[in-house]
Design an enzyme around this catalytic site. Sequence first.
Site, PDB file in Angstrom:
ATOM      1  N   CYS A  16      -8.089   3.103  -0.994  1.00 42.30           N
ATOM      2  CA  CYS A  16      -7.186   4.137  -0.484  1.00 42.30           C
ATOM      3  C   CYS A  16      -7.918   5.147   0.382  1.00 42.30           C
ATOM      4  O   CYS A  16      -9.135   5.192   0.429  1.00 42.30           O
ATOM      5  CB  CYS A  16      -6.551   4.893  -1.644  1.00 42.30           C
ATOM      6  SG  CYS A  16      -5.732   3.808  -2.815  1.00 42.30           S
ATOM      7  N   GLY A  42      -6.088   1.601   3.834  1.00 36.94           N
ATOM      8  CA  GLY A  42      -4.897   1.239   3.079  1.00 36.94           C
ATOM      9  C   GLY A  42      -3.723   1.036   3.997  1.00 36.94           C
ATOM     10  O   GLY A  42      -3.343   1.952   4.713  1.00 36.94           O
ATOM     11  N   ASN A 117      -8.357   8.318  -4.354  1.00 39.28           N
ATOM     12  CA  ASN A 117      -9.089   7.152  -3.851  1.00 39.28           C
ATOM     13  C   ASN A 117     -10.138   6.812  -4.883  1.00 39.28           C
ATOM     14  O   ASN A 117     -10.940   7.653  -5.257  1.00 39.28           O
ATOM     15  CB  ASN A 117      -9.742   7.477  -2.502  1.00 39.28           C
ATOM     16  CG  ASN A 117     -10.694   6.386  -2.026  1.00 39.28           C
ATOM     17  OD1 ASN A 117     -11.693   6.678  -1.379  1.00 39.28           O
ATOM     18  ND2 ASN A 117     -10.411   5.143  -2.333  1.00 39.28           N
ATOM     19  N   GLY A 118     -10.123   5.558  -5.322  1.00 35.49           N
ATOM     20  CA  GLY A 118     -11.086   5.130  -6.328  1.00 35.49           C
ATOM     21  C   GLY A 118     -10.376   4.347  -7.403  1.00 35.49           C
ATOM     22  O   GLY A 118      -9.243   3.901  -7.218  1.00 35.49           O
ATOM     23  N   TYR A 257     -19.057  -2.285   5.097  1.00 29.13           N
ATOM     24  CA  TYR A 257     -17.778  -2.821   5.584  1.00 29.13           C
ATOM     25  C   TYR A 257     -16.631  -1.828   5.606  1.00 29.13           C
ATOM     26  O   TYR A 257     -15.854  -1.794   6.561  1.00 29.13           O
ATOM     27  CB  TYR A 257     -17.359  -4.012   4.700  1.00 29.13           C
ATOM     28  CG  TYR A 257     -15.930  -4.453   4.924  1.00 29.13           C
ATOM     29  CD1 TYR A 257     -15.583  -5.210   6.039  1.00 29.13           C
ATOM     30  CD2 TYR A 257     -14.916  -4.088   4.030  1.00 29.13           C
ATOM     31  CE1 TYR A 257     -14.263  -5.603   6.258  1.00 29.13           C
ATOM     32  CE2 TYR A 257     -13.599  -4.480   4.248  1.00 29.13           C
ATOM     33  CZ  TYR A 257     -13.279  -5.231   5.356  1.00 29.13           C
ATOM     34  OH  TYR A 257     -11.992  -5.608   5.577  1.00 29.13           O
TER      35      TYR A 257
END
Length: 482
Positions: A16, A42, A117-118, A257
């Site tokens: 996210c 996302g 996020n996570g 990436y």
Amino acid sequence: MLTTHPFDDDKLREECGVFGIQNHNQAAAITALGLHALQHRGQEAAGIVSFDGDRFHPEHTMGLVGDHFSSEAVISKLKGPSAIGHVRYATTGDTTIRNVQPLYADFEFGGFALAHNGNLTNAQTLRRQLVRRGCLFQSTTDTEVIVHLMAISRNGSPVDRLVEAVRQVEGAFSLVALTSDAVIGVRDPLGVRPLVLGKLGDTHILASETCALDIVGADYVRDIEPGEMVVLDSSGVHSLRPFQPQGRRFCIFEYIYFARPDSVMEGASVYQARQRIGAELARESGVDADIVVPVPDSGVPAALGYATQSGIPFDLGIIRNHYVGRTFIEPTDQIRHLGVKLKHNANRAMIEGKRVILVDDSIVRGTTSKKIVEMVRSAGAKEVHMRISSPPTSHPCFYGIDTPEQDKLLAHRMTVEEMRDFIQADSLAFISLDGLYRAMGEEKRDPNNIRFCDACFTGDYPIALTDTLDNPPVDAKARIRA
Ligand code: AMP
């Protein structure tokens, strides 16, 4: 294995991006732009919650930010000078609107919105406990446990309740929250996922990556520190330290990436880090060839680094169709095969009769590499040498990057030689772990002072895998809580 859980019927794994802005007359429009810049983090759903001094305004959508939040009619509904937003990438199983963040809840102290996020590694354990205590969950996201922990807290203020809640969760979390007084940012004690602070005039912004500051012309101020909570309110930026200092373990795969190459993370340009990794790869695994070809787009900076270091010319021997999403999004193996063909085409004029070095960032299931090697060969390449700018991905991520179950990871099932045979390349080499650390400015990976989370390559999980207790990944050197 990762998400087999009675509550987790949607089997969601998340990657996210988050964004927050306090005190700007275009808060929602700026949040939409910030989310658009974070779209690579996302692509399945997006949401914004704003606060107008009196009421909170939530707006969620499935799909891309620009498909919904570029409309004036939508933005004008999101009134007020503060807003937070979220983009989400759930790759396994269905996704439903009730899981789209920011989550919103009404507390005794007022409204509260939360974007994460996570991935929390004890969320299922906490959730079972909370359900036993009578909490009624509205979504299947791990993030919702934070809202319930806040609800049962005896503390008064939202900040104190949030502090109490985040002290009980384990895992990776970069959070952005919205209350009637403030926008709050929190980073987990090891700082696994990114979160930066920016400034636009007198306004402060929180975002997953600096590219979300650039899009609105905001200045990058600094990274939120691992274990830091920042409160942005009418009196400025306040920094709190709710956790014991623990050192840092930023996700090294963000550099390899996941992050956008034009972002700066923890002071280092992602693009330059990728170039250095490519150069290191050329030093470690040089091979006689005519041309260096990236697997676009993610392999481009590493391929440039490889080409410069080796002196072998760089060329775009594969062209990518930009109107297809990431291949990973496709839910079945069959479609994923198709996805690769849709996405990439060999540029025959550049590769026919040549010895080609292909550079990609990672091999996960091996689907992409196998297809690309075949494609380059049928376009007339004489030799195909695959070079990968990460070590073999042998362990799943539990901290917010979507990876398949361990037995689907090619590097878990095969040696490098077996992988070479599987993808049908003439040679295959991955950057070494020490080489990767060298590219990140360290002498080597020092086991006594590991700066990054590299669990996907080493099985060395720096945060307890409480939910995974019954079924840990093979060879995991995990801190698994008894
Ligand atoms: P695979 O075909 O399964 O080996 O996937 C490898 C490709 O997927 C690489 O070219 C990467 O660029 C990309 N990739 C690697 N990790 C992820 C991830 N977590 N989410 C989406 N794409 C990824």
